[in-house]
Structure formats: structure tokens, C-alpha cells
Scaffold this motif. Structure first.
Motif, PDB file in Angstrom:
ATOM      1  N   GLU A  74       0.804  -1.213   0.000  1.00  0.00           N
ATOM      2  CA  GLU A  74       0.000   0.000   0.000  1.00  0.00           C
ATOM      3  C   GLU A  74       0.843   1.272   0.000  1.00  0.00           C
ATOM      4  O   GLU A  74       0.397   2.318  -0.446  1.00  0.00           O
ATOM      5  CB  GLU A  74      -0.958   0.009   1.192  1.00  0.00           C
ATOM      6  N   TYR A  90       1.146   3.301  -3.144  1.00  0.00           N
ATOM      7  CA  TYR A  90      -0.036   3.987  -3.650  1.00  0.00           C
ATOM      8  C   TYR A  90      -0.352   5.205  -2.794  1.00  0.00           C
ATOM      9  O   TYR A  90      -0.118   5.218  -1.584  1.00  0.00           O
ATOM     10  CB  TYR A  90      -1.244   3.047  -3.650  1.00  0.00           C
ATOM     11  N   LYS A  91      -0.909   6.235  -3.442  1.00  0.00           N
ATOM     12  CA  LYS A  91      -1.332   7.424  -2.732  1.00  0.00           C
ATOM     13  C   LYS A  91      -2.840   7.577  -2.848  1.00  0.00           C
ATOM     14  O   LYS A  91      -3.395   7.411  -3.932  1.00  0.00           O
ATOM     15  CB  LYS A  91      -0.645   8.666  -3.299  1.00  0.00           C
ATOM     16  N   ARG A  92      -3.463   7.869  -1.723  1.00  0.00           N
ATOM     17  CA  ARG A  92      -4.917   8.041  -1.716  1.00  0.00           C
ATOM     18  C   ARG A  92      -5.290   9.317  -2.455  1.00  0.00           C
ATOM     19  O   ARG A  92      -4.694  10.377  -2.237  1.00  0.00           O
ATOM     20  CB  ARG A  92      -5.450   8.084  -0.296  1.00  0.00           C
ATOM     21  N   THR A 120     -11.794  11.103  -1.601  1.00  0.00           N
ATOM     22  CA  THR A 120     -12.290   9.710  -1.538  1.00  0.00           C
ATOM     23  C   THR A 120     -12.259   9.263  -0.077  1.00  0.00           C
ATOM     24  O   THR A 120     -11.637   8.264   0.269  1.00  0.00           O
ATOM     25  CB  THR A 120     -11.436   8.773  -2.417  1.00  0.00           C
ATOM     26  N   ASN A 121     -12.934  10.041   0.766  1.00  0.00           N
ATOM     27  CA  ASN A 121     -12.861   9.822   2.210  1.00  0.00           C
ATOM     28  C   ASN A 121     -13.629   8.595   2.671  1.00  0.00           C
ATOM     29  O   ASN A 121     -13.141   7.808   3.483  1.00  0.00           O
ATOM     30  CB  ASN A 121     -13.384  11.062   2.948  1.00  0.00           C
ATOM     31  N   GLY A 155     -11.888   4.718  -0.187  1.00  0.00           N
ATOM     32  CA  GLY A 155     -10.569   5.116  -0.668  1.00  0.00           C
ATOM     33  C   GLY A 155     -10.257   4.606  -2.066  1.00  0.00           C
ATOM     34  O   GLY A 155     -10.415   3.415  -2.355  1.00  0.00           O
ATOM     35  N   TYR A 214      -6.969   4.681  -4.587  1.00  0.00           N
ATOM     36  CA  TYR A 214      -5.541   4.937  -4.537  1.00  0.00           C
ATOM     37  C   TYR A 214      -4.947   4.805  -5.942  1.00  0.00           C
ATOM     38  O   TYR A 214      -5.391   3.995  -6.755  1.00  0.00           O
ATOM     39  CB  TYR A 214      -4.845   3.945  -3.603  1.00  0.00           C
ATOM     40  N   VAL A 224      -8.103  -0.366  -4.752  1.00  0.00           N
ATOM     41  CA  VAL A 224      -9.224  -0.135  -3.835  1.00  0.00           C
ATOM     42  C   VAL A 224      -9.388  -1.351  -2.933  1.00  0.00           C
ATOM     43  O   VAL A 224      -8.942  -2.452  -3.262  1.00  0.00           O
ATOM     44  CB  VAL A 224     -10.561   0.136  -4.587  1.00  0.00           C
ATOM     45  N   LYS A 225     -10.030  -1.124  -1.780  1.00  0.00           N
ATOM     46  CA  LYS A 225     -10.353  -2.212  -0.847  1.00  0.00           C
ATOM     47  C   LYS A 225     -11.861  -2.438  -0.874  1.00  0.00           C
ATOM     48  O   LYS A 225     -12.632  -1.495  -0.703  1.00  0.00           O
ATOM     49  CB  LYS A 225      -9.872  -1.858   0.561  1.00  0.00           C
TER      50      LYS A 225
END
Length: 298
Positions: free
Chosen positions: A5, A8-10, A14-15, A18, A20, A33-34
């Protein structure tokens, strides 16, 4: 595949869900994404590569990478659209559902965007701007400032804005004596700028002096030294619906000398200042032979 992770940058806004952006383990530009459950779409396409695995927290990690870097422009449009889809949703599961629905639509849209082609007039117009960028701007201002100055793809009135001046690019057949202004605001400014005219004629690959949109793209890209600047360049091109592809080598143009006309307070132009609340847009043609007194060397 194990997803790191920290690569990757968020993405901002996209609060609740998320999204990324970064590079996967083999260096491809990708989105991460999760998800609360295993994604139903697991088959990669010619353009997008899907990989997923179950995490220790029981969530599913999904990465979507582009198969070739030349598709970065469309990929940026995909990311931007997906972020817009979830940015105003506060509930994570609702945001996830909306994300999945929109992404499934994009699986088809992506191929359509990649394989579509600009029409001839748009090819000529974009080729003129890239030719001007390559042959004039970069030599005068450098690659970084030149690409930053290219503001037409971002919706600005002028194609290039730099150092308190500007350049509005018009590409025309060398047989024509007129150019068309799509809006009265294209030449209106408090600063002196330049109506810049590029004349062309159709040619072929057999003519070593001709050039095409695909080769212009690579000529400029070869001068770009950072990934962030390349992404900026590709993003602007994507705004114009151009994705680099060899099919654009089919239309070759022979450009003539670049002509500059100084646009000052005496330059002939139409303004709707007096009726700007009534007349919303003005289009007109300029007859170039009558503008010879404004022709300058830059």
C-alpha cells in the motif's frame, strides 16, 4: 500478488471509499481499492489487468492496471470519473456499490475510448498545436514551461498563456486565406498576444519533411524527463480525446512557416461587451491578407 500500500497514494475526496493511484509490483500505472467482498469481475482485458487478493482484515484488495502506458490518458479519465462517483457519498458501502457499478460500465467504455479516433479537422487542429509546441515553444521557453503554458486543453480561451503574453493557434490549409474564430474571446485580452497561423498541406509518410500526430506525440514525449510531466501531457491530450496510437500515422501533414500576427488594441476584432448579457457567443472569419500590417517576427 501482494499489494504494497505504500506504493499507492490516496486520491483526495475519496474519504468514505478510498481510491488509490500508484504503480503495481511490475511498474504498471494502476488503481487500488479495498472491497468488502470478492469482486465479480476477474477477467483481464486487452487494455486493463485485474488482480485481487484477500487481506488480513478480511477485505479484498483489487488493483486495476493499464496494459500499456500509452493508455494513461484514458486511465486518468477513468480515475477522475470514479472519484466523482464516490466523492459525495458518505456511507462506505453505498460508495463501494456505486464505484463497482460505474467501473463495470467503464470496462466497456475504456475500450471504446482507446479505439476511437479523432476526425480529420480535430487531427489537423491538434497537430498544429503540437507542431507549434515542438518547433517554437520548447525552443523559446523550455519543455516544462511550454507544457505548463498549454492551457487550451483545460478550457482556457487562449491555447498558450505564458509570461504576460499568449498565443492562439489556428491551423489552416495553405490554399485558404481565412481563419475561423470559434469565440469572440479567443483574441480579447488585456495583454498583447499573437494570433499564430500554421498553414499545411496533405502529404504522406514518403515525404521526409511531413509529420503526423503520432510522431509529434513521441517527439515531445522524448523531451519530457519526469513522469509527473508526462502524466500532465497525457492528461491534457486525453481532455482532447486523443490517445496515442499508430493509426494516427495514416494522416501526414507538411507544415509551412509559422506566421505571427500581433494582437494589440488596434487589431480588428469583434467584442460583445456592450451586449454581453444578450449575445452569448460570436463566431467570425478573418481575411489574412488584410492583416499584413500586424504580421511580426517573434
Amino acid at each position: 500478488m501482494k499489494i504494497e500500500e505504500n506504493k499507492y497514494k490516496r486520491i483526495p475526496n475519496t474519504n468514505s471509499f478510498g481510491v488509490y493511484i500508484g504503480l503495481d509490483n511490475v511498474g504498471r500505472t494502476s488503481m487500488f481499492v479495498k472491497l468488502s467482498k470478492k469482486p465479480a469481475f476477474t477477467t483481464s482485458s486487452k487494455y486493463l489487468i485485474f488482480e485481487y487478493n484477500k487481506r488480513h482484515d478480511e477485505l479484498w484488495a483489487l488493483t486495476v492496471a493499464i496494459a500499456e502506458q500509452q493508455y494513461i490518458g484514458v486511465f486518468n479519465k477513468l480515475i477522475s470519473d470514479l472519484v466523482d462517483t464516490v466523492s459525495e457519498i458518505n456511507h462506505p458501502l453505498v460508495a463501494e456499490r456505486m464505484f463497482i457499478q460505474r467501473f463495470i460500465e467503464w470496462k466497456t467504455l475504456f475500450e471504446k475510448e482507446v479505439t476511437s479516433m479523432l476526425d480529420f479537422n480535430k487531427i489537423v487542429g491538434l497537430a498544429g498545436e503540437l507542431y507549434f509546441l515542438s518547433e517554437f515553444m520548447i525552443g523559446k521557453y523550455g519543455i516544462l514551461d511550454s507544457l505548463n503554458a498549454w492551457s487550451g486543453p483545460l478550457g482556457a480561451d487562449k491555447d498558450f498563456n505564458i509570461n504576460n503574453t499568449w498565443y492562439e493557434i489556428k491551423t489552416k490549409s495553405f490554399k485558404k486565406d481565412t481563419i475561423h474564430l470559434n469565440s469572440h474571446s479567443q483574441l480579447i485580452s488585456n495583454n498583447i498576444g499573437y494570433l499564430t497561423v500554421l498553414s499545411y498541406e496533405k502529404s504522406s509518410l514518403a515525404n521526409s519533411n511531413s509529420i503526423n500526430l503520432f510522431d509529434l506525440y513521441h517527439k515531445i514525449s522524448n523531451l519530457i524527463e519526469t513522469q509527473s510531466l508526462q502524466l500532465q501531457f497525457d492528461r491534457k491530450l486525453a481532455n482532447l480525446n486523443f490517445i496515442p496510437d499508430e493509426k494516427y500515422k495514416e494522416i501526414n501533414l507538411l507544415f509551412h512557416q509559422i506566421e505571427f500576427f500581433e494582437v494589440n488594441e488596434k487589431f480588428p476584432q469583434i467584442s460583445n461587451d456592450e451586449f454581453d448579457k444578450v449575445i452569448m457567443n460570436i463566431e467570425y472569419d478573418l481575411f489574412l491578407p488584410e492583416l499584413k500590417h500586424y504580421k511580426v517576427e517573434v
